[in-house]
Write a protein that holds these residues in place. Structure first.
Motif, PDB file in Angstrom:
ATOM      1  N   LEU A 236       0.836  -1.191   0.000  1.00 29.68           N
ATOM      2  CA  LEU A 236       0.000   0.000   0.000  1.00 29.68           C
ATOM      3  C   LEU A 236       0.870   1.240   0.000  1.00 29.68           C
ATOM      4  O   LEU A 236       2.074   1.165   0.290  1.00 29.68           O
ATOM      5  N   VAL A 237       0.286   2.383  -0.315  1.00 32.19           N
ATOM      6  CA  VAL A 237       1.026   3.652  -0.318  1.00 32.19           C
ATOM      7  C   VAL A 237       0.254   4.663   0.522  1.00 32.19           C
ATOM      8  O   VAL A 237      -0.941   4.498   0.786  1.00 32.19           O
ATOM      9  N   ASP A 238       0.960   5.740   0.915  1.00 33.02           N
ATOM     10  CA  ASP A 238       0.295   6.826   1.628  1.00 33.02           C
ATOM     11  C   ASP A 238      -0.026   7.962   0.661  1.00 33.02           C
ATOM     12  O   ASP A 238       0.113   7.804  -0.560  1.00 33.02           O
ATOM     13  N   GLU A 239      -0.445   9.098   1.174  1.00 34.57           N
ATOM     14  CA  GLU A 239      -0.846  10.214   0.322  1.00 34.57           C
ATOM     15  C   GLU A 239       0.312  10.745  -0.505  1.00 34.57           C
ATOM     16  O   GLU A 239       0.122  11.282  -1.599  1.00 34.57           O
ATOM     17  N   GLN A 240       1.540  10.619   0.001  1.00 33.23           N
ATOM     18  CA  GLN A 240       2.715  11.093  -0.725  1.00 33.23           C
ATOM     19  C   GLN A 240       3.291  10.051  -1.678  1.00 33.23           C
ATOM     20  O   GLN A 240       4.282  10.310  -2.356  1.00 33.23           O
ATOM     21  N   VAL A 246       2.269  -4.166   4.364  1.00 36.06           N
ATOM     22  CA  VAL A 246       1.493  -4.402   5.582  1.00 36.06           C
ATOM     23  C   VAL A 246       0.878  -5.790   5.534  1.00 36.06           C
ATOM     24  O   VAL A 246       0.616  -6.342   4.457  1.00 36.06           O
ATOM     25  N   LYS A 247       0.652  -6.343   6.708  1.00 31.30           N
ATOM     26  CA  LYS A 247      -0.010  -7.636   6.827  1.00 31.30           C
ATOM     27  C   LYS A 247      -1.483  -7.506   6.421  1.00 31.30           C
ATOM     28  O   LYS A 247      -2.123  -6.499   6.686  1.00 31.30           O
ATOM     29  N   LYS A 248      -1.994  -8.525   5.777  1.00 37.70           N
ATOM     30  CA  LYS A 248      -3.384  -8.484   5.332  1.00 37.70           C
ATOM     31  C   LYS A 248      -4.366  -8.587   6.488  1.00 37.70           C
ATOM     32  O   LYS A 248      -5.479  -8.070   6.406  1.00 37.70           O
ATOM     33  N   ARG A 249      -3.953  -9.243   7.549  1.00 33.97           N
ATOM     34  CA  ARG A 249      -4.891  -9.468   8.644  1.00 33.97           C
ATOM     35  C   ARG A 249      -5.219  -8.148   9.338  1.00 33.97           C
ATOM     36  O   ARG A 249      -4.339  -7.361   9.678  1.00 33.97           O
ATOM     37  N   PRO A 295       6.118  -1.350  14.114  1.00 29.00           N
ATOM     38  CA  PRO A 295       5.217  -0.360  13.518  1.00 29.00           C
ATOM     39  C   PRO A 295       3.896  -1.002  13.075  1.00 29.00           C
ATOM     40  O   PRO A 295       3.860  -2.161  12.680  1.00 29.00           O
ATOM     41  N   PHE A 296       2.836  -0.234  13.165  1.00 28.68           N
ATOM     42  CA  PHE A 296       1.557  -0.695  12.627  1.00 28.68           C
ATOM     43  C   PHE A 296       0.973   0.431  11.774  1.00 28.68           C
ATOM     44  O   PHE A 296       1.252   1.618  11.984  1.00 28.68           O
ATOM     45  N   ALA A 297       0.182   0.039  10.790  1.00 29.90           N
ATOM     46  CA  ALA A 297      -0.342   0.998   9.823  1.00 29.90           C
ATOM     47  C   ALA A 297      -1.800   1.306  10.125  1.00 29.90           C
ATOM     48  O   ALA A 297      -2.588   0.417  10.420  1.00 29.90           O
ATOM     49  N   ILE A 298      -2.124   2.603  10.052  1.00 28.34           N
ATOM     50  CA  ILE A 298      -3.509   3.052  10.133  1.00 28.34           C
ATOM     51  C   ILE A 298      -3.951   3.337   8.701  1.00 28.34           C
ATOM     52  O   ILE A 298      -3.398   4.211   8.035  1.00 28.34           O
ATOM     53  N   ILE A 299      -4.949   2.578   8.226  1.00 27.86           N
ATOM     54  CA  ILE A 299      -5.309   2.587   6.806  1.00 27.86           C
ATOM     55  C   ILE A 299      -6.754   3.034   6.656  1.00 27.86           C
ATOM     56  O   ILE A 299      -7.648   2.526   7.340  1.00 27.86           O
ATOM     57  N   LEU A 300      -6.967   3.979   5.759  1.00 26.18           N
ATOM     58  CA  LEU A 300      -8.311   4.458   5.454  1.00 26.18           C
ATOM     59  C   LEU A 300      -8.552   4.299   3.961  1.00 26.18           C
ATOM     60  O   LEU A 300      -7.854   4.901   3.146  1.00 26.18           O
ATOM     61  N   ASP A 301      -9.529   3.457   3.621  1.00 24.57           N
ATOM     62  CA  ASP A 301      -9.884   3.215   2.226  1.00 24.57           C
ATOM     63  C   ASP A 301      -8.680   2.829   1.373  1.00 24.57           C
ATOM     64  O   ASP A 301      -8.467   3.338   0.275  1.00 24.57           O
TER      65      ASP A 301
END
Length: 530
Positions: A236-240, A246-249, A295-301
């Motif tokens: 996945l990518v961020d806004e930049q 990232v793990k799928k779970r 680290p953990f990722a906070i993902i929106l849409d």
């Protein structure tokens, strides 16, 4: 029935006063309505999309995409569960509703089967389980959703989407949106007064799916970008545009979110404060406690908002999402998160915009047609029954119109162009009852009966026919309201209100006024008998 009883007079006068009070705000502007004293009603008629102008969207719920996502999460649950039990696998064969797991050691099939059966969970409120585990040969196990669960996903997704869309439109301040189901997987959204359909579409269409997933620190992002993505991870990518592996779970999702609000981080920049429910707080606390320093990722849409490192276990169930938000972006995200996550993506199949000018033309045309119809009825009744009996009908007709507007203002029903047609039809139905009564009076008077006997017979003997006709109309309106949608329901609602008000105005009002005339004038002959 022609007696001038006190309760009839009180009922008619009270209804007229109450109707005028409720209908009066429709003659004022919005600023004038707000300036009214607090004890006066301020609700005015809500105009529909065809009268006020606004936006129309036809949305299709992408049920197949939702099922694919559910199956993906199911596969990751199977993978994590078997790894946690120390059971090695040779492969995962994805199916339409689940997955077939091939075990590396056939001797572990019983242990794997027991672990997956426990993962399936207990039966739900309906007494049926959503997921089942089945042995396939000596070294394979099928874990999948049941056919009943798969079939129910579509209907559930549409129902949930309607509620989410409603909450999101309400956050825009749009009054009286019409959100109805069309067919198996489509939703019709009509937002009167919303002149920017793109903004409406943007707010409605975002899934607002917030998830918390672990960052895969064991594998290389470079290798993943080269096409070597591990089976349990995704790129996945961020806004930049910065890539993250990232793990799928999903550790915790937005389904456990109870509140979101605009806050500020330590530097004073806009941020999003959030709080989980009890189940979400427990899962979030367990996940952060088991992954300290990672680290953990906070993902929106599907986009990474931030990827902080877990410094300590977060057991309070609340936290903050930081990032490069503007105040407007943070407020929009908060509205989406508080509105809830869409269970499935929404595809726009059709969009239309009704301009305010076109709506004003429709209002003018509807008002003109109503006035013309009313004038024709007034002229007919006076020519046919004279100024006394015809005038009584006209008074009842005016009160009927006032009561309809008052009832629609009180219930905040939406008036559409077909609703105006229903209003005109109601006037005709109301006069039809008077015609039945007057013709019966005329027949009785011509047969030699007295004035009072003729009038009493006119009301009593015509009542059965009036009741049958209005009940039939009410049944037809109820069928249209239940099975119709949009303008059809608006027509049915206006017609239903008119049935009750027309019976009241044409029968009870006429009884009171004619009884008063009979008491004061004491006529020797019935005027309409000549």
């Amino acid at each position: 029935m022609i007696q001038l009883s006190r309760w009839k007079v009180i009922l008619v006068v009270a209804s007229a006063i109450l109707g005028c009070l409720l209908a009066f705000p429709n003659l004022l502007s919005s600023a004038q309505r707000e300036a009214l004293p607090g004890w006066l009603p301020k609700n005015a008629l809500n105009l529909g999309l065809d009268l006020q102008g606004g936006s129309y969207l036809l949305l299709e719920v992408d049920v197949p995409a939702m099922r694919e996502k559910r199956v993906t999460n199911l596969i990751e649950d199977v993978r994590v569960t078997l790894n946690g039990e120390g059971i090695a696998t040779n492969g995962f064969q994805r199916e339409a509703g689940g997955v077939i797991v091939t075990l590396a050691n056939p001797g572990q099939q019983t242990a794997a089967f027991d672990a997956l059966r426990q993962l399936a969970g207990a039966a739900g409120p309906s007494g049926q389980v959503e997921r089942t585990a089945t042995r396939v040969g000596g070294d394979r196990i099928r874990f999948a959703y049941t056919d009943t669960a798969l079939a129910g996903m579509g209907a559930t997704a549409v129902d949930q989407s309607i509620e989410v869309v409603r909450r999101r439109i309400d956050s825009l301040g749009t009054r009286e949106p019409s959100i109805t189901r069309q067919g198996a997987d489509r939703i019709v959204v009509q937002a009167p007064g919303e002149s920017d359909p793109r903004k409406l579409e943007e707010v409605i269409g975002q899934t607002a799916q917030l998830t918390f997933q672990m960052v895969d620190s064991e594998n290389s992002v470079t290798d993943a970008m080269a096409g070597r993505v591990p089976p349990d991870a995704e790129l996945l990518v961020d806004e930049q545009g910065t890539p993250y592996l990232v793990k799928k779970r999903v550790l915790v999702s937005g389904e456990n979110l109870t509140r979101a609000g605009v806050g500020a981080d330590q530097s004073g920049r806009p941020a999003i404060d959030f709080r989980f429910d009890a189940a979400g707080a427990r899962r979030f606390g367990e996940a952060t406690a088991a992954n300290l320093g990672k680290p953990f990722a906070i993902i929106l849409d599907g986009k990474v908002i931030s990827a902080p490192t877990i410094q300590s276990a977060i057991t309070t169930g609340s936290g903050q999402i930081t990032g490069s938000f503007s105040i407007q972006e943070a407020a929009t995200l908060v509205n989406l998160l508080n509105g809830g996550a869409l269970p499935a993506p929404l595809n726009v199949e059709e969009r239309r915009t009704v301009t305010a000018e076109l709506g004003a033309d429709a209002v003018a045309a509807g008002a003109l047609s109503t006035a013309v119809g009313f004038a024709i009825i007034v002229v007919f009744m006076i020519l046919a029954y004279g100024f006394l009996f015809g005038g009584v009908s006209v008074i009842g007709l005016v009160l009927n119109g006032v009561l309809i507007v008052a009832a629609m203002s009180l219930t905040q029903a939406t008036l559409t162009l077909p609703g105006i047609a229903g209003l005109i039809l109601t006037f005709a139905v109301a006069v039809d009852a008077n015609v039945l009564i007057y013709e019966r009076m005329r027949d009785e008077a011509r047969s030699g009966r007295s004035v009072i006997a003729s009038m009493d017979a006119g009301f009593s003997k015509a009542w059965g026919t009036i009741l049958d006709a209005n009940v039939t109309t009410l049944v037809a309106a109820a069928i249209m309201f239940v099975f119709g949608a949009g303008p059809v329901r608006g027509f049915a609602w206006t017609l239903s209100i008119g049935v009750f008000t027309s019976v009241f105005s044409s029968v009870l009002v006429a009884q009171v006024l004619l009884a008063y005339w009979l008491k004061t004038a004491k006529p020797k002959k019935l005027p309409i008998a000549e």
